[in-house]
Motif scaffolding. Structure first.
Motif, mmCIF file in Angstrom:
data_model
loop_
_atom_site.group_PDB
_atom_site.id
_atom_site.type_symbol
_atom_site.label_atom_id
_atom_site.label_comp_id
_atom_site.label_asym_id
_atom_site.label_seq_id
_atom_site.Cartn_x
_atom_site.Cartn_y
_atom_site.Cartn_z
ATOM 1 N N ASN A 128 42.605 50.426 45.936
ATOM 2 C CA ASN A 128 41.656 49.861 45.043
ATOM 3 C C ASN A 128 42.286 49.150 44.292
ATOM 4 O OD1 ASN A 128 39.207 49.845 43.543
ATOM 5 N ND2 ASN A 128 40.035 51.241 42.154
ATOM 6 N N ALA A 129 43.536 49.320 43.899
ATOM 7 C CA ALA A 129 44.294 48.372 42.678
ATOM 8 C C ALA A 129 44.667 47.164 43.567
ATOM 9 C CB ALA A 129 45.514 49.188 42.338
ATOM 10 N N LEU A 130 44.958 47.297 44.844
ATOM 11 C CA LEU A 130 45.472 45.867 45.223
ATOM 12 C C LEU A 130 44.323 45.074 45.722
ATOM 13 C CD1 LEU A 130 48.118 47.359 48.111
ATOM 14 C CD2 LEU A 130 48.287 46.081 45.680
ATOM 15 N N VAL A 131 42.862 45.674 45.807
ATOM 16 C CA VAL A 131 41.688 44.844 46.044
ATOM 17 C C VAL A 131 41.524 44.251 44.757
ATOM 18 C CG1 VAL A 131 39.262 45.249 46.790
ATOM 19 C CG2 VAL A 131 41.066 46.230 48.245
ATOM 20 N N GLY A 132 41.686 44.983 43.704
ATOM 21 C CA GLY A 132 41.439 44.116 42.401
ATOM 22 C C GLY A 132 42.225 43.371 42.104
ATOM 23 N N ALA A 133 43.420 43.458 42.468
ATOM 24 C CA ALA A 133 44.552 42.453 42.346
ATOM 25 C C ALA A 133 44.019 41.110 43.253
ATOM 26 C CB ALA A 133 45.944 42.720 42.653
ATOM 27 N N ALA A 134 43.805 41.254 44.291
ATOM 28 C CA ALA A 134 43.291 40.088 45.176
ATOM 29 C C ALA A 134 42.055 39.370 44.364
ATOM 30 C CB ALA A 134 42.881 40.640 46.744
ATOM 31 N N ALA A 135 41.263 40.130 44.087
ATOM 32 C CA ALA A 135 40.106 39.711 43.159
ATOM 33 C C ALA A 135 40.373 38.752 42.087
ATOM 34 C CB ALA A 135 39.033 40.473 42.909
ATOM 35 N N LEU A 136 41.359 39.324 41.154
ATOM 36 C CA LEU A 136 41.766 38.791 40.090
ATOM 37 C C LEU A 136 42.749 37.326 40.472
ATOM 38 C CD1 LEU A 136 42.302 39.148 36.931
ATOM 39 C CD2 LEU A 136 44.586 39.810 37.706
ATOM 40 N N THR A 165 42.296 35.531 43.435
ATOM 41 C CA THR A 165 41.214 34.525 43.746
ATOM 42 C C THR A 165 40.349 33.984 42.445
ATOM 43 O OG1 THR A 165 41.117 35.772 45.730
ATOM 44 C CG2 THR A 165 39.295 34.149 45.112
ATOM 45 N N GLY A 166 39.792 34.778 41.614
ATOM 46 C CA GLY A 166 39.285 34.401 40.298
ATOM 47 C C GLY A 166 40.258 33.325 39.610
ATOM 48 N N THR A 167 41.354 33.712 39.309
ATOM 49 C CA THR A 167 42.116 32.815 38.740
ATOM 50 C C THR A 167 42.495 31.580 39.368
ATOM 51 O OG1 THR A 167 43.335 34.754 37.544
ATOM 52 C CG2 THR A 167 44.420 32.833 37.361
#
Length: 79
Positions: A49-57, A59-61
């Motif tokens: 979950n944390a790694l998927v959140g990191a990927a989203a962050l 990508t957004g950045t």
């Protein structure tokens, strides 16, 4: 111009994009804490979950940086 229109315009301005990138940096701190906690607990699901959140962050950045560069390309003073 209404205050809602001004707020929408700020989101696509350079200061608004920089603010969004700064907010993402604070999100990164939270993700690092989540990864450390998940590793400490040996919880694979929390780690994923944390790694998927990191990927989203990330990508957004990247999208924000790209938009910031586009705004810079439109500026004749930046060349």
């Amino acid at each position: 111009m209404s205050s809602i229109a001004k707020a929408k315009g700020f989101k696509n301005s350079k200061p608004g994009l920089w603010l969004s990138i700064g907010t993402s940096a604070f999100g990164a701190v939270s993700i690092v804490k989540d990864v450390k906690k998940a590793r400490g607990e040996n919880d694979t699901l929390k780690l994923i979950n944390a790694l998927v959140g990191a990927a989203a962050l990330i990508t957004g950045t990247a999208l924000l940086v790209r938009e910031l560069k586009r705004l810079g390309d439109d500026d004749v003073l930046l060349g």
